[in-house]
Structure formats: structure tokens, C-alpha cells
Enzyme design. Structure first.
Site, mmCIF file in Angstrom:
data_model
loop_
_atom_site.group_PDB
_atom_site.id
_atom_site.type_symbol
_atom_site.label_atom_id
_atom_site.label_comp_id
_atom_site.label_asym_id
_atom_site.label_seq_id
_atom_site.Cartn_x
_atom_site.Cartn_y
_atom_site.Cartn_z
ATOM 1 N N THR A 71 8.216 -13.101 17.857
ATOM 2 C CA THR A 71 7.205 -12.073 17.611
ATOM 3 C C THR A 71 6.585 -11.646 18.935
ATOM 4 O OG1 THR A 71 5.332 -13.616 17.429
ATOM 5 C CG2 THR A 71 6.589 -13.172 15.415
ATOM 6 N N GLU A 111 6.985 -16.459 21.240
ATOM 7 C CA GLU A 111 5.882 -15.511 21.138
ATOM 8 C C GLU A 111 5.805 -14.678 22.410
ATOM 9 O OE1 GLU A 111 2.483 -17.574 18.356
ATOM 10 O OE2 GLU A 111 2.276 -17.781 20.517
ATOM 11 N N CYS A 112 5.794 -13.371 22.273
ATOM 12 C CA CYS A 112 5.610 -12.443 23.381
ATOM 13 C C CYS A 112 6.575 -12.761 24.520
ATOM 14 C CB CYS A 112 4.149 -12.450 23.840
ATOM 15 S SG CYS A 112 3.694 -10.980 24.789
ATOM 16 N N GLY A 113 6.119 -13.351 25.623
ATOM 17 C CA GLY A 113 7.029 -13.685 26.703
ATOM 18 C C GLY A 113 8.133 -14.617 26.262
ATOM 19 N N MET A 132 10.696 -12.525 24.485
ATOM 20 C CA MET A 132 11.538 -11.796 25.438
ATOM 21 C C MET A 132 12.613 -12.703 26.036
ATOM 22 S SD MET A 132 8.629 -9.600 27.455
ATOM 23 C CE MET A 132 7.075 -9.301 26.604
#
Length: 438
Positions: free
Chosen positions: A428, A328-330, A333
Site C-alpha cells: 500500500t 508500506e509506501c517506500g 515501492m
């Protein structure tokens, strides 16, 4: 059965001092021997860790845009056994999305109404005196059905300033629950996403103890206790989210820390095992885990360390060959090919997805998200609708993989940040809050 009595601490806007009041109040009430249950209204995932440090009890988010009545009731039920509830609002009291979803606008006022908690309004009275009462009265009358406990006057400059401001409140018929003199040392450290994380505060315990001492000297704690009220108890904890796997390896350190507490509580309540590990310490996920979950956080601040964490990256890649990995998010990435930091340096990430993100030119991404899954992800099948929240400053440079979902903002506009999927790996940009039916 009824919930313990509660209050919601709010303000006309951000930056008025409500978090300082919240933390000091939690600790002061706990020092008085009360079991205090904290909550956070809205999707902020940083404040609950501060609440836990102050109250000694886990704090949970309540969100009237993302959560239906069963889930709100299940989360509110976490207050069982507490003597009093203290919730902290987000932004201004009535601030929410422009267009309500199926459930609500997501404002702190909606949370207070649904839970039956009277509002304590924290007012920054700097630069005004009797005029502060007009602001407070406007908030009191904007929705006459909203229970209202009174006001705490913050950043009062002098005894004369206090006297004049109190005159205005008396004329408006608004109880003054406390007056806080102006002090410049009561501000929590911040960075671009708001407050730093609780684990990063250089001396959090001393800071919270100081807030409690300050609140105790300037706030009528007995009046605040008397003002607390509540509504009927909601459904049981059976409505909390179900776990996406039995044994979940969860990244947990300063780079990966943002998972909504009600999710973890639901996973544990259903019997799942949560196996924490630290990528920053170069720890691999448990080799017998069914799922690896990388939460959001601040990987951009630790990109060099992550790129050099061979045991972590090898263990993650080995797991992804046969079993699911989700970010999720970080965390998303970190699953990609590369992350470019604010100085323009590109760091090699796990390479399990083709995603490349950059902080070199900051792009503000903020808001609720509704996602319609195009493929399975851990815990949810294709076609499921999810609700979540997105908050980051990164830009997508490359995203070659198949999209995971169609993603819409709170007003129904479809956006380009669809998430990704490749093999057993999904990711995501939004932080999951709930299935849309919950």
C-alpha cells in the site's frame, strides 16, 4: 486513576520553532529529574524519533481522525509511570481536514481537548510587537473550551522588542511562559518530507543539549510545570493493535524506518517477536519469520544500494514463495519491478509486484486515507476498513497487479492508489494507523 499532568506545544502554523521548543523542553525537564512522556498529535512519523532521543522514552502518535476513543486511551496509557506529559502538535493548532470523519478533524486542538492538556502556543514574533497579542488572543478565543497555558515568544530581536510584545500580552491577559531571542543556529536540517530522520542527524545529541540549554535560559520551566494538567485515564493497553503474525521480520534502517510506534508496541505487548534486519546492509529477513514487513522510508535515496543487495533480495523472494510479505509506501515501492530516481535512472527492485514508480517528475501525495480491503492482507481480512496516512512524492508508472483495496481520501473521494497484491505479497502507499473500528 488519572494520567500524569501534561501540556501540548502548538503554534499558529508550521515553521514557528515549536519542534525546537519541544525537544529543548523534553530534555530540560528530563535533566531536572522528571520522567517525561512525549507524544505527537497527528500522523507525522518523523518527530517521535526525535522525541525519544530528547526524552529517553518512546513517543507515540495520537490522532483524532484515525483513532477512536479506545485506541486513543490505550496510547495515552503509555504515559503511566511518567511525571509529566509533553505533546507536540502538527501544523497550526486548529488545522485539520475540511470534512471530519467519523471521529474528528485530526487537529492538535482536538487532541488537547480530549486529553485535557493545556496548550502552550509558540509565536514567531518577528516583524511585530503588540500585534502578536491579537494573534494569540484569537487562538485563545477561537475555542473557549480549549485549555490554554500561555505563550512562548520566539525569535525576539531585542530587549525593546520583548518589552513591547509583553505589553500586548499583558493587555490581552495572556501568560508569557518564555521569550526566545532570535538565533539562526537552532534549525533542524530538512529535506522534501520535512525533517531528516533522527538517525541521519550529524550530531543530534549535541543539538538537543543545546536546545535544552537555550530553553532553560529563556523559559520559566517552573511555570510550565505548574500549568500542566490532564483528564481521566483511558482504557488499558489491551486496545492496542494486534500483531499480524507471531514472528515478524521488520526492515529497519535509513531506507525503511516509518512504522507508527503504537503498532510496534501493540505487537510486542501481544507477544509477537519483532526481528529487525537491514536491507541496506544486505541482510536477509530471518528465514523462520512468519511475515516480512517493509515499512516506509526513503528507498529512492538508496535505490542503487538496494538493487545490489543480493542477499536481501534473494531472502525476500524465497520468503514470498510460501509466506506473506507486506510493504508500506517506500516498502511497497521496493517490492515492485523498478524505481526511477530523480535523475531518471531506473533501478531494479524485488520484482514481487509489477509496480514501477518514479521520482523523476515529483507528484505530491499527502493526506489521510480510508481503505476498504478487497483481499486479505497480513493481520486483516477482505472487507475490513483501515485508516492510514500517505505522504510521498512518487508517481506510478505501471501497476499491473490486482488492487488490494478501494482507497478514499479524508473527504470521501476515491483515488487511484489502490495498493497491489500478487500471491503472498501485498503493498500500500498509505501507512497503516488503525482498523476503522479501533
Amino acid at each position: 486513576m488519572t494520567k500524569p499532568p501534561g501540556l501540548l506545544i502548538s503554534a499558529p502554523s508550521s515553521g514557528t520553532g515549536k519542534t525546537t521548543v519541544m525537544l529543548g523542553l523534553l530534555r530540560a525537564l528530563a535533566e531536572d529529574g522528571l520522567t517525561v512522556q512525549p507524544f505527537k498529535s497527528g500522523p507525522d512519523y518523523i518527530d517521535p524519533a526525535f522525541h525519544r532521543a530528547a526524552a529517553g522514552r518512546a513517543s507515540f502518535n495520537l490522532d483524532s481522525w484515525a483513532m477512536g476513543a479506545p485506541l486513543l486511551g490505550a496510547i495515552a496509557a503509555q504515559a503511566q509511570g511518567a511525571d509529566i506529559v509533553v505533546a507536540e502538535g502538527s501544523m497550526g493548532l486548529f488545522d485539520g481536514v475540511a470534512k471530519p470523519g467519523e471521529l474528528g478533524h485530526g487537529s492538535s486542538a482536538e487532541t488537547a481537548l480530549r486529553m485535557g492538556w493545556p496548550v502552550v502556543l509558540v509565536l514567531d514574533v518577528g516583524g511585530q510587537a503588540q500585534s502578536a497579542a491579537a494573534t494569540a488572543l484569537g487562538f485563545r478565543m477561537y475555542n473557549p473550551d480549549l485549555p490554554f497555558a500561555g505563550v512562548i515568544l520566539n525569535r525576539c530581536a531585542s530587549p525593546r522588542h520583548e518589552r513591547l510584545t509583553r505589553l500586548g500580552m499583558e493587555r490581552a491577559g495572556l501568560p508569557v511562559l518564555g521569550v526566545l531571542p532570535r538565533r539562526g543556529d537552532l534549525t533542524l536540517p530538512e529535506r522534501h518530507l520535512g525533517l531528516i530522520q533522527a538517525v541521519e542527524h550529524p550530531d543530534l545529541e549535541s543539538a538537543i543539549a543545546g536546545y535544552a540549554e537555550f530553553l532553560r535560559a529563556h523559559v520559566d520551566l517552573e511555570a510550565i510545570k505548574r500549568a500542566a494538567s490532564s483528564g481521566p485515564m483511558g482504557p488499558s493497553s489491551a486496545a492496542l493493535p494486534r500483531p499480524p503474525a507471531q514472528r515478524i521480520a521488520l526492515a529497519r534502517d535509513a531506507a525503511f524506518s516509518f512504522t507508527y510506534p503504537h503498532l510496534l508496541e501493540g505487537w510486542r505487548a501481544a507477544g509477537a517477536e519483532i526481528l529487525p534486519f537491514s536491507p541496506l546492509a544486505d541482510e536477509a529477513p530471518a528465514p523462520d519469520a512468519d511475515l516480512v514487513w517493509l515499512p516506509g522510508g526513503y528507498p529512492e535515496l538508496h535505490a542503487g544500494t538496494l538493487a545490489a543487495a543480493d542477499r536481501f533480495l534473494t531472502g525476500l523472494r524465497n520468503h514470498a514463495e510460501t509466506r506473506p510479505v507486506h510493504g508500506e509506501c517506500g516498502g511497497y515501492m521496493a517490492l515492485g519491478e523498478g524505481l526511477i530516481d530523480k535523475d531518471g535512472t531506473r533501478h531494479r527492485m524485488a520484482g514481487l509486484l509489477g509496480l514501477v514508480t518514479s521520482y523523476e517528475k515529483r507528484k505530491f501525495n499527502l493526506g489521510y486515507r480510508r481503505a476498504e480491503l478487497l483481499a486479505d492482507m497480513p493481520g486483516f481480512s477482505a472487507g475490513t476498513a483501515l485508516r492510514g496516512h500517505e505522504f510521498h512524492y512518487s508517481s506510478i508508472i505501471e501497476q499491473p497487479d490486482a488492487p488490494l483495496a478501494r482507497v478514499f481520501d479524508a473527504e470521501g473521494a476515491e483515488g487511484p492508489q489502490t495498493g497491489s497484491r500478487r500471491g503472498h505479497v501485498t503493498g500500500t502507499f498509505f501507512h497503516l494507523i488503525a482498523e476503522a473500528s479501533a
